[in-house]
Design a protein around this motif. Structure first.
Motif, PDB file in Angstrom:
ATOM      1  N   ASP D 224      -6.748  43.694  56.584  1.00  0.00           N
ATOM      2  CA  ASP D 224      -7.121  42.746  57.639  1.00  0.00           C
ATOM      3  C   ASP D 224      -8.513  43.082  58.174  1.00  0.00           C
ATOM      4  N   SER D 225      -8.707  44.360  58.505  1.00  0.00           N
ATOM      5  CA  SER D 225     -10.004  44.723  59.095  1.00  0.00           C
ATOM      6  C   SER D 225     -11.117  44.509  58.066  1.00  0.00           C
ATOM      7  N   LEU D 226     -10.772  44.642  56.779  1.00  0.00           N
ATOM      8  CA  LEU D 226     -11.774  44.370  55.745  1.00  0.00           C
ATOM      9  C   LEU D 226     -12.145  42.890  55.768  1.00  0.00           C
ATOM     10  N   GLU D 227     -11.131  42.067  55.969  1.00  0.00           N
ATOM     11  CA  GLU D 227     -11.414  40.622  56.044  1.00  0.00           C
ATOM     12  C   GLU D 227     -12.337  40.325  57.214  1.00  0.00           C
ATOM     13  N   GLN D 228     -12.085  40.984  58.325  1.00  0.00           N
ATOM     14  CA  GLN D 228     -12.973  40.798  59.479  1.00  0.00           C
ATOM     15  C   GLN D 228     -14.405  41.178  59.103  1.00  0.00           C
ATOM     16  N   THR D 229     -14.524  42.310  58.397  1.00  0.00           N
ATOM     17  CA  THR D 229     -15.860  42.740  57.981  1.00  0.00           C
ATOM     18  C   THR D 229     -16.499  41.656  57.121  1.00  0.00           C
TER      19      THR D 229
END
Lengths: 363, 363, 363, 363
Positions: D224-229
């Motif tokens: 998820d946090s990668l998607e945010q990035t």
């Protein structure tokens, strides 16, 4: 109570109107403002504010030792306040790094306008040195002369009177000398102590002579210094020798005080000595930090001026370096390790002795 | 690429098995473990790890200056890495405070088991001193002798070879000396410079003589030191005088290098000199921090041992204090402020000169 | 004794062969060495060495509190060793500044080769947290999960066993709870205490309502928090309320321990409590420095990685920030000031009480 | 020139009469002096003196960026002065340790007399925050309200006018946005950049999914946090998305400024960007040190007051903690590492580009 409290406003409480209007660069009088003169002013003003705080703590400590006796409760507070001084000193030493952000050329832009002002004219710094125990008699010649010369009459007179007061060094010396450490009829500490030291010196002697990595020259040097150590040991038990060392300023404490301090350090882990030992350590740290400050300050001045003369007309750093060592106040505490024995070699402290000392220290 | 990366485990990557099994107190061999010996070991091991890091940066910097020319891009990296060394040194200096949490008696509990080991046997510290430029010829006699004596054959041989390599000091001296600062036909910098310095010295002379707060003795002292300053100025332009000063170790840089460094410091705010100036400042800070470390270290040893001999069989702190000043490497940069003029007195740098220097510094 | 001492050599004593051969950059395996990987390795190795030292002190302190009783002499040593930990922590915090000399890009040059290694895999750091008292139950969910997952079987098993041991927090809680502070028949401290607190809360209430500079909203906020304060006061004297707060992890100490600590802080200047108070202050400072370390570390990671994922596959700084507050161990000591009364409001400690406590603390 | 210089006296130059007479404890008005109130006053006065110095540097930097263009020479000076601010901030942070030598009870002895004064009333601190860029709109509600409420009319009016001036943040944003980074016809940096980032994100994706030590939950969290990035990357090239992030205060810089800063960080080792990069690093460090100060300050207040209300009638530390993060000013520089590529992935900078940028930066 709270009813009657007048409301306080931050800026008025701190008198910021006075404080923040007290930076007036001299350079403005003679041309465009030198940007870094403000730094120069504020760095010195911050030093003076901290000096006031340190003197606030120091004088409260001096008041305690001016009393007939110092009980545990008072000593607890004294240690707390001396530790605060040590904490402040760390800031004072790091603050030199702020001054070092000024380049020599930035300084040259206004140096000539400050003549003949000089840090030697800081009354509070001299009060700090005197209050701790660095009175004129201990200063090197150059310092002795310039000490009062540079001051205006009012300041000179003030300091000359201030110097009459008892310093913390003098009061601590008496406090230590009063301790009943030498009167224990049956407990023969100092005899046992001398036997033990002789063994220790002998083993040091062996260490040197058996050390294959040392050249003969080096061995000779070391054996000589060992002889000096042996001599200073014996001085502890001979009034005449000891007072000679005092006259040569090799030691400053009275012999009685030296022996008491030594005793406390030897038995520092005895709860009864815990506070007294913390107190001695604090004084040593204060002296150490003051020495580090002098040394870093001297180096900063060299970096800023090289061998140019300072605003006070003296080539700063050479002089400052000379004072770094000579102005050590509690140097006897620094050298005390010379006389310490390993715990294993210590005679056990008899209950009766603890009690007498306990009585002295807590009442 | 990522495909082929072998997974890494924290403890294996850092080889913690080796690292954390490398603390073996000697005291255990002869009796109960001395609790504080672990501190003594770990403090020294941490120092050695940092020394390795500092040497890692230092050797990469030396490699750069071993090249024919040093361009801006390389100099940017050099300054970055030297600043890292400075940051590490601040830790090294504060770390002395950790050692000082050990009391003299805690140390005495195991000191005798470490004979004749000594910090003088730290190869990396000597590599650091040598790499920066402190080769045997600059060491004081005692140091010169003991320098190699205490080492085993392997270490001695290694260091003797290492000392043959060019030090950063030597490389920087050549780099500075190569700069084409003296060949500007029409730009008469050095004449203008000499005129300006004479004015400055004259005004310093006036400051001293007009200073009412100075005694006649003090004035004489100051005027003498002013004469010395005048002499060192003139030495800058006379090969014979200058090389005499070199032989007396009053200056270490070559005359050409000294003049280049001086030029850079004078015009440090010219963007073209920005990096070169940062570089000189870094070297000065490294030297300053090394000096502070020596000084604090000497005082810590005094507090720990007094005038007792150290494990290496030498009474540590006296010797250490002697080296504090003498082992300064880039002292010429410290003293350079002596020769600096205020910006106001500086001749404007002609475009043609900037260009030539720009070419030298960026290609 | 000295006769039989085997000579020691600096490099062998410190096992420098192991220590200085333990830096193997991964980047070499996949291409040219990344210059800064050595810094990355050494910074972490230094941390691990210091962790070992801190654990050495911590376990010796835990051993003391595992005993039936803790006398003055033992407490003196405990305080000395905890102060050493505090001194070391200051270095650990400043050391983050060394890591920050590495740019994000210098790190990117080798980050991918370290996958999935992670600082979460530092066994010693977890031992430190657990030893102080941060056991799994106190960790936030994410932390609880990842706590053991990332470890290899051997390490996981070791830590799971280690976690069974009593932590310093648990031992201190018992030690405080054992103190006979609540049994003084005639000395009605806690009644007097409650009366005094009610007055104090009332005056705080007045301060808020009479404060013209606060908006109504602000006043409401403040009065609410004042009610919470009042509630926590009353909880001190009601087992049911108190244990609710414990279940919500608002307080961690047992009620008895909380009251004892409060009593000690109230009378910290009584010589009899001097050591106990120093001890509590040490634990608070250790916790504070650990918190500062976590906070600075999180910010450093953010500066290095932004919201990139770390080598362990977790976006470091967000998680790290979450733990900064939640991982506080002795937070009750931080909040204790809530319950303190001004000296002026304190009932004088009767001699009989001092004696009983004195007996407890010194035997 | 020297002829006309009026002689200067240390104490008068520093206006010590005003400075050292500006400590008036309130406690004296209501009873015996509280010894530690002097510490409380002087610590705050020293802060205010340093604030004045920091504002002196800050306003000179703001003047530079208020100009049409900023050349190398000006930027050199700006970096020098910002580095000075960073050096001063280290002192400000360590100074909290001095305040922490005051016990909660020592503070309680005079706290009630200071109502309703509060550090929130420090005009200079607010000038510092505003000058850097923390204007009301960026403050959290509580802070927004209390921001002006607590001030007297004169101070409020002064600050409200001051807030109208352009902050350093705003000026730097414009300066960066002006840079011609996006107009290089043939040099397709941003396309290449996007290709490279996609590869990097893909490899991060693999790192997570292939990480055996992560649980499925953890993997989901990380992905998820990668998607945010990934989302934030794409925002860099889409005005609409980007301005949404701005409205949510996720980013503060304008998109153009963000891209310029990113470009500079990517190519920070290009000599042409050396100064610009140093400048960005300075601003980040200033923000970082300010954040550390807020955090340590909040913890100190907690240790001193627990959840008691402060003299200003607000329970200090809870509020202070909330501002620690939210008051970050240059947070975009902190998060920029998110967008950085490894050097290996960077397209080489064409000569033509360097020249255009060189022209922009040096003229």
């Amino acid at each position: 109570m709270k009813k009657n409290v007048e409301p306080v406003y931050y800026g008025e409480y701190l008198q910021l109107d006075k404080l923040l209007s007290a930076q007036k660069p001299e350079s403005i009088k003679y041309g465009p403002e030198a940007h870094d003169e403000t730094l120069f002013i504020i760095v010195h003003q911050v030093y003076e504010l901290w000096f006031k705080q340190v003197l606030h703590e120091l004088s409260s400590v001096i008041d305690v030792f001016a009393q007939e006796s110092v009980n545990d409760s008072a000593l607890t507070q004294v240690v707390h306040r001396l530790n605060r001084i040590v904490t402040i000193q760390k800031l004072l030493n790091d603050q030199i790094g702020v001054m070092e952000t000024m380049t020599p050329q930035d300084f040259l832009a206004f140096r000539d306008y400050l003549v003949p002002a000089s840090g030697f004219q800081s009354i509070q710094f001299k009060m700090l040195e005197m209050g701790l125990g660095l009175k004129s008699q201990f200063r090197i010649d150059f310092d002795k002369q310039s000490f009062f010369n540079r001051l205006n009459d009012e300041d000179r007179q003030f300091l000359q009177e201030f110097e009459q007061k008892q310093s913390l060094f003098e009061l601590v010396d008496k406090w230590l000398a009063r301790m009943p450490f030498l009167e224990f009829e049956d407990f023969k500490f100092w005899q046992l102590y001398q036997t033990a030291t002789n063994e220790m010196l002998q083993s040091d002697h062996d260490i040197i002579t058996n050390n294959a990595t040392l050249s003969d020259d080096e061995k000779r040097i070391e054996l000589d210094s060992l002889e000096q150590t042996r001599a200073s040991f014996s001085s502890l038990f001979d009034d005449n020798i000891y007072s000679k060392l005092q006259q040569q300023d090799q030691v400053r404490l009275s012999r009685q005080a030296m022996l008491s301090a030594l005793f406390i350090k030897q038995y520092s882990e005895e709860p009864i000595f815990n506070l007294a030992h913390q107190f001695i350590e604090c004084l040593t740290s204060i002296d150490e930090n003051l020495t580090i400050w002098r040394y870093r300050h001297a180096m900063m001045v060299q970096r800023m001026l090289g061998s140019k003369i300072g605003t006070g007309g003296s080539s700063g750093h050479e002089y400052l370096k000379r004072t770094t060592e000579s102005n050590r106040i509690f140097k006897d505490f620094f050298n005390m390790a010379t006389f310490l024995l390993p715990k294993s070699a210590l005679p056990k402290l008899p209950e009766s002795v603890s009690q007498r000392l306990g009585f002295y220290l807590t009442h």
